[in-house]
Scaffold this motif. Structure first.
Motif, PDB file in Angstrom:
ATOM      1  N   TYR A 156      30.824  35.455  42.262  1.00 27.59           N
ATOM      2  CA  TYR A 156      31.313  36.834  42.230  1.00 27.59           C
ATOM      3  C   TYR A 156      30.589  37.642  41.164  1.00 27.59           C
ATOM      4  CZ  TYR A 156      35.127  34.697  44.866  1.00 27.59           C
ATOM      5  OH  TYR A 156      35.853  34.001  45.805  1.00 27.59           O
ATOM      6  N   ASP A 157      30.211  38.860  41.523  1.00 27.99           N
ATOM      7  CA  ASP A 157      29.568  39.742  40.541  1.00 27.99           C
ATOM      8  C   ASP A 157      30.549  40.127  39.431  1.00 27.99           C
ATOM      9  OD1 ASP A 157      27.207  39.701  41.958  1.00 27.99           O
ATOM     10  OD2 ASP A 157      27.692  41.507  43.110  1.00 27.99           O
ATOM     11  N   THR A 158      31.798  40.343  39.823  1.00 30.09           N
ATOM     12  CA  THR A 158      32.855  40.680  38.869  1.00 30.09           C
ATOM     13  C   THR A 158      34.065  39.806  39.167  1.00 30.09           C
ATOM     14  OG1 THR A 158      32.136  42.991  38.760  1.00 30.09           O
ATOM     15  CG2 THR A 158      34.363  42.502  37.983  1.00 30.09           C
ATOM     16  N   PHE A 159      34.651  39.244  38.133  1.00 30.42           N
ATOM     17  CA  PHE A 159      35.881  38.476  38.307  1.00 30.42           C
ATOM     18  C   PHE A 159      36.716  38.601  37.045  1.00 30.42           C
ATOM     19  CE2 PHE A 159      33.023  35.557  36.220  1.00 30.42           C
ATOM     20  CZ  PHE A 159      33.818  34.765  35.410  1.00 30.42           C
ATOM     21  N   SER A 160      37.979  38.200  37.133  1.00 28.48           N
ATOM     22  CA  SER A 160      38.901  38.305  36.007  1.00 28.48           C
ATOM     23  C   SER A 160      39.497  36.944  35.690  1.00 28.48           C
ATOM     24  CB  SER A 160      40.034  39.282  36.328  1.00 28.48           C
ATOM     25  OG  SER A 160      39.537  40.576  36.601  1.00 28.48           O
TER      26      SER A 160
END
Length: 376
Positions: A156-160
């Motif tokens: 994922y390019d962005t994850f939390s």
């Protein structure tokens, strides 16, 4: 108590500084013994830190100890002569190894702990180290958490990453330690969690694991309850849930969990740009060269590791501080006070459906290992 150390290279007649603080000197002696470094030879400071961590010191305390000893910025130290370095190495509020623990029946639970130790000894004799209360399993769980983080970095390019902390205080007067621990994840919590993850549109993709961990409650004087007696409020339990979630989420997204339990709930969220993720120093310091080659991960596994008490032992729970060992005994004996049943489950990979867990699935792919029996 000793930490797990890597092989180190040493040299004789070291010109590395010798620590001046008595505690750090003793830690250097003990770490040197463990890795085969003799007095007068150099020892990496990271080995001293590992030894301190194994003896119950927190990171900030270790930093201060090194500063007080004049070696905070040193890469290596000279191992001092043992000489008059005697007395207590252990952190005052962290307990002592079980072999030196007092046996006064007014301050301990000899029957519960003795039964638990005998069970551990039998497991050790049978070479069955895959149980919940072994260092082997703690290492494996910590590694799996790191691998789950690496998966999200790569996919994922962005994850939390989300850390949820639950604190239910001390047990009621008529509540045993194990009974109190079973109340952290009622059906309302798991149902609320499922619903909010579905609303976020990440239910099938998120990965998560929950765990229980010991806590030394108010008046931590090492007084503990008997298995069949009320808890006196010293040995207690807290819980965490760890989430890896695609995209960007906020603390407010997890607010429904606060109303789903009688516990005090704290939520911490971090959002990550995968192209900028680097393994935090604390995580890297706990790993190995092979671990480093597997790729970068985030700080969340470090929080997992901080709540796996067996990571601070050499073999199993018998090497824990006293309050933590007794907590483990209560968890293993469970609410029925029996070693013939599974006890209280400490580690729970979360499900993404009726029978599936993305945490297990991702970790198995990365670590090439099977979970086995996680209930202990």
């Amino acid at each position: 108590m000793s930490a797990t150390h890597k092989n180190v290279s040493v040299r004789g007649d070291s010109d590395a500084p010798e620590p001046s603080g008595e505690t750090v000197r003793r830690l250097a002696v003990e770490a040197g013994k463990f890795v085969g470094v003799e007095a007068g030879e150099s020892l990496p400071v990271v080995e001293v830190c590992r030894q301190a961590e194994a003896n119950g010191y927190a990171d900030e305390e270790i930093t201060q100890l090194l500063a007080d000893a004049g070696v905070r910025h040193a890469d290596t130290v000279t191992v001092p002569e043992q000489g008059g370095l005697f007395g207590e190495l252990w952190k005052p509020d962290a307990g002592v190894p079980y072999t030196d623990a007092p046996t006064d029946p007014d301050t301990e639970t000899p029957d519960a702990v003795e039964r638990f130790r005998n069970w551990l000894e039998q497991k050790n004799n049978d070479d069955a180290m895959g149980h919940t209360y072994s260092r082997h399993t703690a290492n494996r769980r910590y590694a799996r958490a790191k691998d789950v983080g690496r998966h999200f970095v790569s996919e994922y390019d962005t994850f939390s990453t989300v850390l949820v902390t639950y604190d239910r205080g001390v047990p009621d007067d008529d509540e045993m330690v194990a009974e109190h621990a079973t109340g952290f994840y009622p059906r309302k919590v798991t149902r609320t969690r499922r619903e909010l993850l579905k609303e976020l549109g990440v239910y099938r993709e998120y990965a998560g694991v929950s765990l229980l961990a010991p806590k030394l409650g108010p008046g931590g004087d090492d007084r503990v309850p008997y298995p069949d007696a009320p808890n006196d409020g010293v040995v207690t339990t807290h819980a965490h849930s760890f989430y890896w979630i695609p995209g960007d989420v906020s603390e407010s997204d997890f607010a429904p969990l606060i109303d789903a339990t009688d516990a005090d709930v704290h939520v911490s969220v971090q959002t990550h740009d995968s192209s900028a993720v680097t393994t935090p120093e604390r995580v890297a310091d706990r790993g190995t060269d092979v671990d480093g080659a597997r790729g970068d991960t985030t700080a969340l596994p470090h929080e997992v590791g901080n709540n796996l008490p067996m990571l601070k032992t050499l073999v199993d729970a018998r090497g824990l501080p006293r309050y933590a060992e007794i907590w483990c005994a209560h968890m293993r004996l469970g609410t029925d006070d029996s070693l013939d049943t599974d006890g209280v489950s400490l580690w729970r990979p979360m499900h993404n459906g009726r029978h599936t867990s993305r945490f297990r699935e991702i970790a198995d792919e990365s670590y090439q290992s099977d979970d086995g029996d996680e209930s202990g």
